[in-house]
Design a protein around this motif. Structure first.
Motif, PDB file in Angstrom:
ATOM      1  N   PRO A  37      -6.388   2.419   3.367  1.00  0.00           N
ATOM      2  CA  PRO A  37      -6.608   2.438   1.912  1.00  0.00           C
ATOM      3  C   PRO A  37      -7.756   3.343   1.495  1.00  0.00           C
ATOM      4  O   PRO A  37      -7.654   4.083   0.510  1.00  0.00           O
ATOM      5  N   LEU A  38      -8.862   3.307   2.243  1.00  0.00           N
ATOM      6  CA  LEU A  38      -9.993   4.176   1.908  1.00  0.00           C
ATOM      7  C   LEU A  38      -9.632   5.645   2.107  1.00  0.00           C
ATOM      8  O   LEU A  38     -10.005   6.499   1.293  1.00  0.00           O
TER       9      LEU A  38
ATOM     10  N   THR B 212      -1.025  10.604  11.389  1.00  0.00           N
ATOM     11  CA  THR B 212      -1.471  10.713  12.777  1.00  0.00           C
ATOM     12  C   THR B 212      -2.565   9.706  13.091  1.00  0.00           C
ATOM     13  O   THR B 212      -2.538   9.043  14.133  1.00  0.00           O
ATOM     14  N   ALA B 213      -3.539   9.585  12.194  1.00  0.00           N
ATOM     15  CA  ALA B 213      -4.710   8.760  12.473  1.00  0.00           C
ATOM     16  C   ALA B 213      -4.448   7.271  12.319  1.00  0.00           C
ATOM     17  O   ALA B 213      -5.085   6.458  13.012  1.00  0.00           O
ATOM     18  N   PHE B 214      -3.511   6.878  11.440  1.00  0.00           N
ATOM     19  CA  PHE B 214      -3.350   5.455  11.127  1.00  0.00           C
ATOM     20  C   PHE B 214      -1.955   4.904  11.401  1.00  0.00           C
ATOM     21  O   PHE B 214      -1.804   3.688  11.566  1.00  0.00           O
ATOM     22  N   LEU B 215      -0.932   5.748  11.434  1.00  0.00           N
ATOM     23  CA  LEU B 215       0.448   5.255  11.547  1.00  0.00           C
ATOM     24  C   LEU B 215       1.110   5.619  12.870  1.00  0.00           C
ATOM     25  O   LEU B 215       2.333   5.591  12.975  1.00  0.00           O
TER      26      LEU B 215
ATOM     27  N   LEU C 141       3.561   7.067  -1.312  1.00  0.00           N
ATOM     28  CA  LEU C 141       2.509   6.140  -1.719  1.00  0.00           C
ATOM     29  C   LEU C 141       1.442   6.836  -2.550  1.00  0.00           C
ATOM     30  O   LEU C 141       0.978   6.300  -3.572  1.00  0.00           O
ATOM     31  N   LEU C 142       1.047   8.040  -2.158  1.00  0.00           N
ATOM     32  CA  LEU C 142       0.023   8.762  -2.906  1.00  0.00           C
ATOM     33  C   LEU C 142       0.510   9.145  -4.296  1.00  0.00           C
ATOM     34  O   LEU C 142      -0.247   9.063  -5.271  1.00  0.00           O
ATOM     35  N   VAL C 143       1.775   9.572  -4.397  1.00  0.00           N
ATOM     36  CA  VAL C 143       2.334   9.912  -5.713  1.00  0.00           C
ATOM     37  C   VAL C 143       2.374   8.685  -6.603  1.00  0.00           C
ATOM     38  O   VAL C 143       2.018   8.738  -7.790  1.00  0.00           O
ATOM     39  N   TRP C 144       2.783   7.553  -6.046  1.00  0.00           N
ATOM     40  CA  TRP C 144       2.831   6.314  -6.831  1.00  0.00           C
ATOM     41  C   TRP C 144       1.439   5.924  -7.311  1.00  0.00           C
ATOM     42  O   TRP C 144       1.252   5.566  -8.480  1.00  0.00           O
TER      43      TRP C 144
ATOM     44  N   LEU D 164     -17.944   0.140   1.784  1.00  0.00           N
ATOM     45  CA  LEU D 164     -16.738  -0.371   2.440  1.00  0.00           C
ATOM     46  C   LEU D 164     -16.362   0.489   3.647  1.00  0.00           C
ATOM     47  O   LEU D 164     -15.914  -0.032   4.680  1.00  0.00           O
ATOM     48  N   SER D 165     -16.537   1.813   3.533  1.00  0.00           N
ATOM     49  CA  SER D 165     -16.236   2.685   4.673  1.00  0.00           C
ATOM     50  C   SER D 165     -17.192   2.428   5.830  1.00  0.00           C
ATOM     51  O   SER D 165     -16.794   2.511   7.004  1.00  0.00           O
ATOM     52  N   PHE D 166     -18.448   2.078   5.521  1.00  0.00           N
ATOM     53  CA  PHE D 166     -19.394   1.751   6.582  1.00  0.00           C
ATOM     54  C   PHE D 166     -19.017   0.429   7.248  1.00  0.00           C
ATOM     55  O   PHE D 166     -19.128   0.279   8.471  1.00  0.00           O
ATOM     56  N   ILE D 167     -18.539  -0.533   6.451  1.00  0.00           N
ATOM     57  CA  ILE D 167     -18.051  -1.798   7.014  1.00  0.00           C
ATOM     58  C   ILE D 167     -16.856  -1.534   7.928  1.00  0.00           C
ATOM     59  O   ILE D 167     -16.741  -2.136   9.010  1.00  0.00           O
ATOM     60  N   ASP D 168     -15.989  -0.634   7.517  1.00  0.00           N
ATOM     61  CA  ASP D 168     -14.843  -0.269   8.359  1.00  0.00           C
ATOM     62  C   ASP D 168     -15.318   0.324   9.682  1.00  0.00           C
ATOM     63  O   ASP D 168     -14.740   0.027  10.746  1.00  0.00           O
TER      64      ASP D 168
END
Length: 307
Positions: free
Chosen positions: A183-184, A239-242, A266-269, A293-297
């Motif tokens: 999401p981020l 590549t990185a997440f899916l 998803l990005l278009v929506w 939030l990105s630091f928590i990730d």
């Protein structure tokens, strides 16, 4: 050696052209879904607009920075091509297979900020310059969020190479391992291509912002480059997440293409269903909410890698 290089390069150029065209079609379908009538078919509209821009008279402002005026659109498109060249289509099918491909993608994001600023600066007009400074004011936060999130996917792979990142997702994709990451990263994608709620550089309140005084073939290249950058981003996200090329039955390149298409949808929506944020609120959102939030990730990913 030549055969090993030509196929990945052909995939890169095909993805740039076909992906950007499909992105324009998806945006047309999204606009139609909102009830806004369109004069042409969504399949023909991108082609007709491209032909119209190509034959349109090119506008020139009174005293532009000529080098930046000519080079900014081409440089932005080149950065999109470099980003897409990093995407591995299978274990041995990648145009640029280097040990620091995640770092190179971070460099693409940083240089995109410079190029977008040049696009607004080169016109030497008020609204274009305001759009350029708007983007620069937020560009650092985009890059930091992306950096933390991508370091998070590098930790379980113990590598900065995207091929190793894919291999580390054999048992579990990073979208499940690190639920905050994708999401981020999608928000970063909308921001670096200034689309949807984060369209502050080329927004309507600035009459087009960095592109307010651009027309003709140069406008065509700029719009194509914006679409191409989102296509490249979708390839990095897939590549990185899916899991990249990982998947049953189908060949690896087809899995990558399908996952890229899913990210684009998803990005278009997201871009069509959320209102544009004001610059002041966007700064607050990035630095006060999304960056922590990105630091928590990243901490989450580090703890998960240790355990």
């Amino acid at each position: 050696m030549f055969d090993q290089l030509i196929w990945p390069l052909l995939l890169v150029f095909a993805a740039l052209g076909i992906g950007t065209y499909l992105l324009a079609v998806l945006e047309g379908l999204a606009v139609r879904g909102l009830g806004i009538p369109q004069a042409q078919s969504v399949w023909l509209s991108p082609l007709s607009r491209g032909a119209w821009l190509f034959t349109q008279q090119a506008n020139v402002t009174e005293a532009p920075d000529w080098w930046a005026w000519r080079l900014a659109p081409a440089l932005y498109l080149s950065l999109a091509a470099i980003g897409l060249a990093l995407v591995p289509w299978s274990q041995g099918l990648v145009a640029t297979d280097i040990a620091t491909s995640l770092v190179l993608w971070g460099s693409v994001e940083a240089l995109a900020t410079v190029v977008i600023f040049l696009q607004g600066w080169s016109a030497n007009t008020l609204l274009a310059l305001v759009g350029a400074y708007r983007y620069v004011a937020l560009g650092l936060s985009y890059i930091l969020i992306s950096m933390f999130v991508l370091i998070g996917v590098a930790l379980p792979a113990e590598s900065l190479a995207l091929t190793r990142v894919v291999a580390s997702q054999q048992e579990l994709w990073n979208v499940l391992r690190q639920p905050l990451g994708l999401p981020l990263f999608l928000i970063v994608g909308l921001a670096i291509t200034f689309r949807g709620p984060f369209n502050l550089a080329d927004s309507t309140d600035l009459a087009g912002g960095t592109s307010a005084d651009v027309s003709g073939p140069r406008r065509l290249v700029w719009e194509f480059a914006r679409g191409a950058m989102l296509v490249a981003f979708s390839g990095i996200a897939a590549t990185a997440f899916l899991g990249g090329w990982l998947g049953p039955w189908l060949p690896g390149p087809l899995w990558v293409a399908l996952k890229m298409l899913a990210v684009l949808v998803l990005l278009v929506w997201l871009g069509q269903h959320f209102a544009r944020i004001t610059p002041e609120r966007c700064v607050t959102l990035m630095w006060v909410v999304l960056l922590p939030l990105s630091f928590i990730d990243l901490v989450w990913a580090g703890v998960e890698a240790l355990l």
